[in-house]
Structures are given as C-alpha cells and as structure tokens.
Enzyme design. Structure first.
Site, PDB file in Angstrom:
ATOM      1  N   LEU A 191       0.859  -1.176   0.000  1.00 16.90           N
ATOM      2  CA  LEU A 191       0.000   0.000   0.000  1.00 16.90           C
ATOM      3  C   LEU A 191       0.894   1.224   0.000  1.00 16.90           C
ATOM      4  O   LEU A 191       2.009   1.178   0.517  1.00 16.90           O
ATOM      5  CB  LEU A 191      -0.873   0.036   1.260  1.00 16.90           C
ATOM      6  CG  LEU A 191      -1.874  -1.094   1.471  1.00 16.90           C
ATOM      7  CD1 LEU A 191      -2.540  -0.943   2.836  1.00 16.90           C
ATOM      8  CD2 LEU A 191      -2.922  -1.095   0.376  1.00 16.90           C
ATOM      9  N   ASP A 192       0.407   2.329  -0.573  1.00 15.55           N
ATOM     10  CA  ASP A 192       1.132   3.582  -0.416  1.00 15.55           C
ATOM     11  C   ASP A 192       1.317   3.818   1.083  1.00 15.55           C
ATOM     12  O   ASP A 192       0.440   3.477   1.880  1.00 15.55           O
ATOM     13  CB  ASP A 192       0.335   4.755  -0.993  1.00 15.55           C
ATOM     14  CG  ASP A 192       0.275   4.767  -2.504  1.00 15.55           C
ATOM     15  OD1 ASP A 192       1.051   4.029  -3.139  1.00 15.55           O
ATOM     16  OD2 ASP A 192      -0.556   5.516  -3.040  1.00 15.55           O
ATOM     17  N   MET A 193       2.440   4.399   1.454  1.00 20.87           N
ATOM     18  CA  MET A 193       2.746   4.584   2.867  1.00 20.87           C
ATOM     19  C   MET A 193       1.629   5.327   3.603  1.00 20.87           C
ATOM     20  O   MET A 193       1.339   5.017   4.763  1.00 20.87           O
ATOM     21  CB  MET A 193       4.068   5.328   3.040  1.00 20.87           C
ATOM     22  CG  MET A 193       4.537   5.305   4.466  1.00 20.87           C
ATOM     23  SD  MET A 193       6.227   5.840   4.802  1.00 20.87           S
ATOM     24  CE  MET A 193       6.756   6.715   3.405  1.00 20.87           C
ATOM     25  N   ALA A 194       0.970   6.277   2.973  1.00 20.27           N
ATOM     26  CA  ALA A 194      -0.062   7.063   3.637  1.00 20.27           C
ATOM     27  C   ALA A 194      -1.415   6.352   3.698  1.00 20.27           C
ATOM     28  O   ALA A 194      -2.316   6.802   4.400  1.00 20.27           O
ATOM     29  CB  ALA A 194      -0.224   8.405   2.918  1.00 20.27           C
ATOM     30  N   THR A 195      -1.577   5.250   2.977  1.00 21.11           N
ATOM     31  CA  THR A 195      -2.837   4.513   2.959  1.00 21.11           C
ATOM     32  C   THR A 195      -2.882   3.553   4.135  1.00 21.11           C
ATOM     33  O   THR A 195      -1.916   2.867   4.435  1.00 21.11           O
ATOM     34  CB  THR A 195      -2.976   3.718   1.646  1.00 21.11           C
ATOM     35  OG1 THR A 195      -2.888   4.616   0.539  1.00 21.11           O
ATOM     36  CG2 THR A 195      -4.303   2.987   1.577  1.00 21.11           C
TER      37      THR A 195
END
Length: 179
Positions: free
Chosen positions: A14-18
């Site tokens: 996952l994208d780090m911010a997700t």
C-alpha cells in the site's frame, strides 16, 4: 509481523499514507500463489476514500492511462500516448458537508493496480482524496488529517485450498456533519 511469523513474506503493498488491509504469504509457495492471484486479477479490492467536492454520478469508471512523472517521481501522471492502462470503478457512499466543506465518501475498486492509481484518478477527475498532499487533496481546515484512503476489503483465492477468502475492516466514514 515477521517477529511473530518469521516465514511471512510481502505479497503486495500500500502507499505509505494509505491505511488498511494487506495480505502476506506464510512461506515462499504461499507468497507465489498469492502474488499470482494479484497478477491475474483474481483478487478483489475495495477502498474507502473521502473526496473533495460532491461527486456525480453515483457510479462511474475512471479509465486513464498512467506513467511515472520522471522529473517529479514518485508522482505519476496521466499520459494517453505512453501510459499503461489504469482502470478504477467508483461508487458514491454519501455526500455531505464536513467542517463546512462539500465532501463525498466513495468506494473505489481498482481493476488494475498501478502505483498511486486511486489518488491520481480521483485528482484527475477533479475530486482529490482529502488529505492527499501529492495530488491536491490538502484543504484549509483539514491540516490535521492524513490521507483519507483505506484498504477496506480484500478477497482472493486461498493459496492452498483455492477457496475464496475475504477480509473486511469497518470502513472509514461517512462522518456526521458535527465531526
């Protein structure tokens, strides 16, 4: 995870911010089987996101090819000449006002799995994900929020039995106007 299950191996990311669900394979055979399920699009993913503005219509498909924006990497961009196919299905969950701003809670189903696909597709469509600092989702009055994107549901064939396996989290939002 590996401190508890040393044989756990990453299958997808996952994208780090997700925030939200991820699956890991217990051992190399399981990892390979699960990775194949993602590659062959045998998995089903649902994300919940809060978009800026009131989105219309209630259901749509975003079809916009993507490519790395090399001068600004890791950002991606839409490119109809050299981009790779990227397809996202969107369903509106609710429209509301939050802190005086029109927002829409949506469920997103990525058909393809490009880096930043959901973030870029929503921004390209004119409704960035709230809290997205890279694709235009920062908004006055919401500086305290992180990216409002959650991997809420994930289903795929079990790596050993082949039976359908699914996980689901309580999804983000919709929020009341007083939130």
């Amino acid at each position: 995870v590996q401190s508890r299950w040393p044989d756990a191996l990453v299958v997808h990311r996952l994208d780090m911010a997700t925030q939200g669900l991820m699956v890991l394979g217990r051992g190399l055979d399981a990892q390979r089987a699960l990775s194949r399920a993602f590659e062959q699009r045998a998995s089903r993913k649902r994300y919940r996101a809060c978009l800026l503005g009131h989105v219309r219509p209630d259901h749509c498909t975003m079809d916009a090819p993507m490519i790395v924006d090399w001068p600004r990497r890791p950002l991606q961009k839409i490119c109809h000449e050299t981009g790779k196919a990227a397809l996202t299905e969107l369903t509106v969950v609710s429209r509301e006002r939050w802190r005086g701003v029109e927002v829409t809670w949506v469920d997103l189903h990525p058909v393809t799995g490009r880096s930043h696909q959901l973030r870029l597709h929503c921004a390209h469509w004119g409704h960035p994900i709230l809290g997205d600092e890279w694709y235009g989702g920062r908004h006055p009055g919401f500086d305290d929020l992180t990216l409002q994107l959650q991997a809420a549901a994930l289903g795929l064939p079990h790596p050993v039995s082949g039976s359908w396996t699914q996980w689901e989290l309580p999804a983000l939002g919709p929020l009341s106007a007083s939130a």
